[in-house]
Design a protein around this motif. Structure first.
Motif, PDB file in Angstrom:
ATOM      1  N   THR A 139      -7.841  -7.102   0.540  1.00 42.20           N
ATOM      2  CA  THR A 139      -7.383  -5.879  -0.105  1.00 42.20           C
ATOM      3  C   THR A 139      -5.911  -6.068  -0.414  1.00 42.20           C
ATOM      4  OG1 THR A 139      -9.002  -4.583   1.122  1.00 42.20           O
ATOM      5  CG2 THR A 139      -7.179  -3.389   0.134  1.00 42.20           C
ATOM      6  N   SER A 140      -5.554  -5.863  -1.687  1.00 40.03           N
ATOM      7  CA  SER A 140      -4.180  -6.077  -2.126  1.00 40.03           C
ATOM      8  C   SER A 140      -3.657  -4.850  -2.862  1.00 40.03           C
ATOM      9  CB  SER A 140      -4.091  -7.280  -3.069  1.00 40.03           C
ATOM     10  OG  SER A 140      -4.455  -8.457  -2.408  1.00 40.03           O
ATOM     11  N   TYR A 141      -2.376  -4.572  -2.662  1.00 42.21           N
ATOM     12  CA  TYR A 141      -1.717  -3.508  -3.407  1.00 42.21           C
ATOM     13  C   TYR A 141      -1.181  -4.119  -4.692  1.00 42.21           C
ATOM     14  CZ  TYR A 141       1.037   0.586  -4.488  1.00 42.21           C
ATOM     15  OH  TYR A 141       1.552   1.707  -5.095  1.00 42.21           O
ATOM     16  N   LEU A 142      -1.644  -3.613  -5.840  1.00 45.16           N
ATOM     17  CA  LEU A 142      -1.261  -4.165  -7.133  1.00 45.16           C
ATOM     18  C   LEU A 142      -0.668  -3.071  -8.011  1.00 45.16           C
ATOM     19  CD1 LEU A 142      -4.488  -6.277  -7.775  1.00 45.16           C
ATOM     20  CD2 LEU A 142      -2.304  -7.088  -6.870  1.00 45.16           C
ATOM     21  N   GLU A 143       0.295  -3.463  -8.820  1.00 46.29           N
ATOM     22  CA  GLU A 143       0.869  -2.557  -9.810  1.00 46.29           C
ATOM     23  C   GLU A 143      -0.103  -2.413 -10.977  1.00 46.29           C
ATOM     24  OE1 GLU A 143       3.687  -0.881  -9.345  1.00 46.29           O
ATOM     25  OE2 GLU A 143       3.943  -1.861  -7.408  1.00 46.29           O
ATOM     26  N   ALA A 144       0.005  -1.331 -11.728  1.00 49.77           N
ATOM     27  CA  ALA A 144      -0.876  -1.103 -12.872  1.00 49.77           C
ATOM     28  C   ALA A 144      -0.693  -2.208 -13.911  1.00 49.77           C
ATOM     29  CB  ALA A 144      -0.588   0.253 -13.500  1.00 49.77           C
ATOM     30  N   GLY A 145      -1.798  -2.581 -14.546  1.00 50.14           N
ATOM     31  CA  GLY A 145      -1.727  -3.584 -15.602  1.00 50.14           C
ATOM     32  C   GLY A 145      -3.043  -4.307 -15.770  1.00 50.14           C
ATOM     33  N   THR A 146      -3.040  -5.264 -16.672  1.00 52.68           N
ATOM     34  CA  THR A 146      -4.203  -6.119 -16.887  1.00 52.68           C
ATOM     35  C   THR A 146      -4.015  -7.371 -16.047  1.00 52.68           C
ATOM     36  OG1 THR A 146      -4.503  -5.300 -19.134  1.00 52.68           O
ATOM     37  CG2 THR A 146      -5.560  -7.395 -18.596  1.00 52.68           C
TER      38      THR A 146
ATOM     39  N   ASN B 105     -12.957  -4.300  -6.808  1.00 51.81           N
ATOM     40  CA  ASN B 105     -13.491  -2.954  -6.559  1.00 51.81           C
ATOM     41  C   ASN B 105     -14.975  -2.881  -6.916  1.00 51.81           C
ATOM     42  OD1 ASN B 105     -10.867  -2.196  -5.841  1.00 51.81           O
ATOM     43  ND2 ASN B 105     -10.374  -1.648  -7.937  1.00 51.81           N
ATOM     44  N   ASN B 106     -15.717  -3.916  -6.549  1.00 58.26           N
ATOM     45  CA  ASN B 106     -17.162  -4.039  -6.787  1.00 58.26           C
ATOM     46  C   ASN B 106     -17.537  -4.177  -8.264  1.00 58.26           C
ATOM     47  OD1 ASN B 106     -18.034  -4.043  -4.083  1.00 58.26           O
ATOM     48  ND2 ASN B 106     -17.708  -1.839  -4.000  1.00 58.26           N
ATOM     49  N   GLN B 107     -16.578  -4.424  -9.136  1.00 55.20           N
ATOM     50  CA  GLN B 107     -16.855  -4.682 -10.554  1.00 55.20           C
ATOM     51  C   GLN B 107     -16.796  -6.185 -10.793  1.00 55.20           C
ATOM     52  OE1 GLN B 107     -14.494  -2.455 -13.384  1.00 55.20           O
ATOM     53  NE2 GLN B 107     -14.940  -3.909 -15.017  1.00 55.20           N
ATOM     54  N   LEU B 108     -17.868  -6.744 -11.358  1.00 59.31           N
ATOM     55  CA  LEU B 108     -17.947  -8.181 -11.621  1.00 59.31           C
ATOM     56  C   LEU B 108     -16.908  -8.589 -12.664  1.00 59.31           C
ATOM     57  CD1 LEU B 108     -19.569 -10.786 -11.021  1.00 59.31           C
ATOM     58  CD2 LEU B 108     -21.037 -10.177 -12.963  1.00 59.31           C
ATOM     59  N   VAL B 109     -16.068  -9.568 -12.290  1.00 60.64           N
ATOM     60  CA  VAL B 109     -15.024 -10.062 -13.185  1.00 60.64           C
ATOM     61  C   VAL B 109     -15.262 -11.533 -13.537  1.00 60.64           C
ATOM     62  CG1 VAL B 109     -12.540 -10.451 -13.445  1.00 60.64           C
ATOM     63  CG2 VAL B 109     -13.359  -8.423 -12.253  1.00 60.64           C
ATOM     64  N   LEU B 110     -15.753 -12.315 -12.583  1.00 62.01           N
ATOM     65  CA  LEU B 110     -16.075 -13.725 -12.796  1.00 62.01           C
ATOM     66  C   LEU B 110     -17.549 -13.944 -12.503  1.00 62.01           C
ATOM     67  CD1 LEU B 110     -13.122 -15.454 -10.898  1.00 62.01           C
ATOM     68  CD2 LEU B 110     -13.376 -15.221 -13.371  1.00 62.01           C
TER      69      LEU B 110
ATOM     70  N   GLY C  28      -2.216   0.646  -6.987  1.00 63.46           N
ATOM     71  CA  GLY C  28      -2.855   1.017  -5.729  1.00 63.46           C
ATOM     72  C   GLY C  28      -3.528  -0.162  -5.055  1.00 63.46           C
ATOM     73  N   TRP C  29      -4.325   0.169  -4.045  1.00 67.71           N
ATOM     74  CA  TRP C  29      -5.049  -0.838  -3.265  1.00 67.71           C
ATOM     75  C   TRP C  29      -6.352  -1.200  -3.964  1.00 67.71           C
ATOM     76  CZ3 TRP C  29      -2.715  -3.308   0.549  1.00 67.71           C
ATOM     77  CH2 TRP C  29      -1.614  -2.714   1.141  1.00 67.71           C
ATOM     78  N   HIS C  30      -6.627  -2.496  -4.046  1.00 67.94           N
ATOM     79  CA  HIS C  30      -7.832  -2.988  -4.712  1.00 67.94           C
ATOM     80  C   HIS C  30      -8.494  -4.042  -3.835  1.00 67.94           C
ATOM     81  CE1 HIS C  30      -6.782  -0.927  -8.422  1.00 67.94           C
ATOM     82  NE2 HIS C  30      -5.536  -1.292  -8.167  1.00 67.94           N
ATOM     83  N   THR C  31      -9.817  -3.969  -3.751  1.00 65.34           N
ATOM     84  CA  THR C  31     -10.586  -4.926  -2.959  1.00 65.34           C
ATOM     85  C   THR C  31     -11.057  -6.062  -3.862  1.00 65.34           C
ATOM     86  OG1 THR C  31     -11.298  -3.193  -1.465  1.00 65.34           O
ATOM     87  CG2 THR C  31     -12.597  -5.235  -1.465  1.00 65.34           C
TER      88      THR C  31
END
Length: 103
Positions: free
Chosen positions: A31-38, A54-59, A79-82
């Protein structure tokens, strides 16, 4: 994430799911805290990988074959993202590198 490090030293966030001879699967999560963006998630793997934010398939390169580089982009809010990565190796050389960068 670098597979060689994960297999030689116990590190936080690494869970071995199955290991049988030279065939195995591994699941990493953090879990990482990331700034808004792509964000671009990129991986080089031999054999298969799936990456989720966040349970969304990216790779998605769940296949048997030689080393392959893949990437996927996702828009994230501050915010925080898994981040979860599932990897499998079926014989031969094991390769798994994953990184992400804000574009």
């Amino acid at each position: 994430v670098q597979l060689g490090k994960a297999l030689s030293d116990p590190i936080r966030g690494v869970t071995a799911l199955r290991r049988s001879g030279i065939n195995f699967t591994v699941k990493w999560h953090q879990t990482s805290y990331l700034e808004a963006g792509t964000y671009r998630f990129s991986a080089t793997v031999d054999d298969g990988i799936r990456g989720y934010v966040n349970n969304q398939l990216v790779l998605d390169a769940w296949r048997v074959g030689p080393a392959l580089s893949v990437y996927g982009d996702i828009q994230l809010g501050t915010g925080w993202h898994t981040i979860r990565v599932e990897y499998f190796q079926e014989g031969g050389v094991a390769v798994a590198y994953l990184k992400y960068t804000r574009l």
